[in-house]
Design an enzyme around this catalytic site. Structure first.
Site, PDB file in Angstrom:
ATOM      1  N   ILE A  16     -27.248  19.281  22.926  1.00 49.05           N
ATOM      2  CA  ILE A  16     -28.260  19.184  21.857  1.00 49.05           C
ATOM      3  C   ILE A  16     -28.275  20.425  20.970  1.00 49.05           C
ATOM      4  O   ILE A  16     -28.667  20.342  19.800  1.00 49.05           O
ATOM      5  CB  ILE A  16     -29.657  18.895  22.476  1.00 49.05           C
ATOM      6  CG1 ILE A  16     -30.596  18.293  21.437  1.00 49.05           C
ATOM      7  CG2 ILE A  16     -30.258  20.139  23.123  1.00 49.05           C
ATOM      8  CD1 ILE A  16     -31.874  17.701  22.019  1.00 49.05           C
ATOM      9  N   GLY A  37     -31.768  24.539  32.536  1.00 46.32           N
ATOM     10  CA  GLY A  37     -31.422  23.275  31.895  1.00 46.32           C
ATOM     11  C   GLY A  37     -31.362  23.367  30.382  1.00 46.32           C
ATOM     12  O   GLY A  37     -30.889  24.362  29.819  1.00 46.32           O
ATOM     13  N   VAL A  38     -31.876  22.342  29.743  1.00 49.17           N
ATOM     14  CA  VAL A  38     -31.787  22.270  28.286  1.00 49.17           C
ATOM     15  C   VAL A  38     -32.636  23.373  27.633  1.00 49.17           C
ATOM     16  O   VAL A  38     -32.272  23.903  26.579  1.00 49.17           O
ATOM     17  CB  VAL A  38     -32.159  20.841  27.807  1.00 49.17           C
ATOM     18  CG1 VAL A  38     -33.619  20.532  27.959  1.00 49.17           C
ATOM     19  CG2 VAL A  38     -31.692  20.611  26.389  1.00 49.17           C
ATOM     20  N   ASP A  39     -33.729  23.731  28.269  1.00 45.67           N
ATOM     21  CA  ASP A  39     -34.605  24.807  27.778  1.00 45.67           C
ATOM     22  C   ASP A  39     -33.816  26.121  27.674  1.00 45.67           C
ATOM     23  O   ASP A  39     -33.832  26.802  26.638  1.00 45.67           O
ATOM     24  CB  ASP A  39     -35.773  24.935  28.773  1.00 45.67           C
ATOM     25  CG  ASP A  39     -36.941  25.728  28.242  1.00 45.67           C
ATOM     26  OD1 ASP A  39     -36.914  26.121  27.066  1.00 45.67           O
ATOM     27  OD2 ASP A  39     -37.886  25.959  29.021  1.00 45.67           O
ATOM     28  N   SER A 121     -37.600  15.368  31.256  1.00 49.93           N
ATOM     29  CA  SER A 121     -38.005  15.208  32.672  1.00 49.93           C
ATOM     30  C   SER A 121     -36.903  14.697  33.605  1.00 49.93           C
ATOM     31  O   SER A 121     -37.141  14.569  34.802  1.00 49.93           O
ATOM     32  CB  SER A 121     -39.241  14.301  32.840  1.00 49.93           C
ATOM     33  OG  SER A 121     -40.415  14.981  32.458  1.00 49.93           O
ATOM     34  N   GLY A 123     -34.038  16.066  34.467  1.00 53.89           N
ATOM     35  CA  GLY A 123     -33.252  17.069  35.181  1.00 53.89           C
ATOM     36  C   GLY A 123     -34.028  17.555  36.393  1.00 53.89           C
ATOM     37  O   GLY A 123     -34.322  16.762  37.302  1.00 53.89           O
ATOM     38  N   VAL A 124     -34.419  18.817  36.401  1.00 53.58           N
ATOM     39  CA  VAL A 124     -35.129  19.358  37.575  1.00 53.58           C
ATOM     40  C   VAL A 124     -36.483  18.677  37.794  1.00 53.58           C
ATOM     41  O   VAL A 124     -36.997  18.680  38.909  1.00 53.58           O
ATOM     42  CB  VAL A 124     -35.313  20.898  37.516  1.00 53.58           C
ATOM     43  CG1 VAL A 124     -33.980  21.609  37.607  1.00 53.58           C
ATOM     44  CG2 VAL A 124     -36.064  21.322  36.284  1.00 53.58           C
ATOM     45  N   TYR A 125     -37.057  18.064  36.765  1.00 49.85           N
ATOM     46  CA  TYR A 125     -38.352  17.387  36.942  1.00 49.85           C
ATOM     47  C   TYR A 125     -38.220  16.014  37.603  1.00 49.85           C
ATOM     48  O   TYR A 125     -39.223  15.369  37.926  1.00 49.85           O
ATOM     49  CB  TYR A 125     -39.113  17.286  35.618  1.00 49.85           C
ATOM     50  CG  TYR A 125     -39.826  18.580  35.216  1.00 49.85           C
ATOM     51  CD1 TYR A 125     -39.684  19.753  35.961  1.00 49.85           C
ATOM     52  CD2 TYR A 125     -40.646  18.636  34.101  1.00 49.85           C
ATOM     53  CE1 TYR A 125     -40.328  20.928  35.601  1.00 49.85           C
ATOM     54  CE2 TYR A 125     -41.307  19.811  33.738  1.00 49.85           C
ATOM     55  CZ  TYR A 125     -41.144  20.947  34.490  1.00 49.85           C
ATOM     56  OH  TYR A 125     -41.800  22.107  34.133  1.00 49.85           O
TER      57      TYR A 125
END
Ligand code: ADP
Length: 175
Positions: A16, A37-39, A121, A123-125
Site C-alpha cells: 500500500i 505490519g502495515v502501520d 484487522s 494481521g495481528v488483530y
C-alpha cells in the site's frame, strides 16, 4: 451490483505504501504511535514527520478514523483507523464496518476521490479474512452508492491468496 459501482472498486495485490492515491488507509492501533505490519510500513515510508503529526492527535478509538498528511509517501494523505482485535463477538463486525464507514466518510468530507484500504484487522488483530472481506466490500458498495464523488476505492492485499478471496467475493455478488 450496479456496474457503475463495480467500476469504481479495484482489487490489487502489493504494498500500500507505493500507491499514488488521495489517501491510503492505515490499520493503526489506538495510540496512533506506529507499530508493526502495515502501520510500520507506512511510518517507515512516510518518514518521522508522520509520527510527529500522529502524536498531536492523541489517539483514536476503535472504529473511528483520523487523517494526516502523507509526507514522503506518494499518497497525499493517510487515514488512520483502528480495527477491532478479533474475539468472535458480534460487536467485532460492527466495529470493523465502522472503520470502513469512518475512513470513507473522512475522505468524502475532504473531497478526496481515491482511497486505498489494506485488510484492516486481518494481521495481528486476527480477523478471519473471508469475514472481513465481506464487511469491507459490502460497506464500501453501500457508501459508493450514496457518494458519487468518490471515484475509486482500491483494496490492496499483501498476498496473492488474499487478493483472490476479495476478487471471488466481488465477482460472486449478484448484478
Ligand atoms: P491489524 O493489526 O489491523 O491486524 P496488520 O498490519 O497486522 O494490521 O495487518 C493488516 C493486513 O495488512 C494484513 O493482511 C497484512 O498482510 C497486510 N499488510 C502488511 N503490510 C502491508 C503493506 N505494506 N501493504 C498492504 N498490506 C499490508
Amino acid at each position: 451490483m450496479d456496474k457503475t459501482i463495480r467500476d469504481r472498486i479495484d482489487i490489487q495485490q502489493g504494498d500500500i505504501t507505493g500507491l499514488a492515491v488521495d489517501a491510503i488507509v492505515n490499520a493503526a492501533n489506538s495510540r496512533l504511535l506506529g507499530g508493526g505490519g502495515v502501520d510500520g510500513a507506512i511510518h517507515r515510508a512516510a518518514g518521522p514527520e508522520l509520527l510527529a503529526e500522529c502524536r498531536a492527535l492523541g489517539g483514536c478509538p476503535t472504529g473511528e478514523a483520523r487523517m494526516t498528511k502523507g509526507y514522503r509517501l506518494p499518497a497525499r494523505h493517510v487515514i488512520h483507523t483502528v480495527g477491532p482485535i478479533y474475539r468472535g463477538r458480534p460487536e467485532d463486525a460492527r466495529l470493523l464496518a465502522n472503520c470502513y464507514v469512518s475512513s470513507l466518510s473522512l475522505a468524502a468530507k475532504h473531497q478526496l476521490a481515491s482511497l486505498a484500504f489494506p485488510a484492516i484487522s486481518c494481521g495481528v488483530y486476527g480477523y478471519p479474512l473471508a469475514d472481513a472481506c465481506r464487511i469491507a466490500i459490502d460497506t464500501t458498495i453501500d457508501f459508493l452508492t450514496a457518494h458519487p464523488g468518490m471515484a475509486q476505492v482500491i483494496f490492496i492485499l499483501f498476498s496473492d491468496n488474499d487478493r483472490r478471496v476479495y476478487e471471488r467475493y466481488l465477482q460472486g455478488l449478484p448484478s
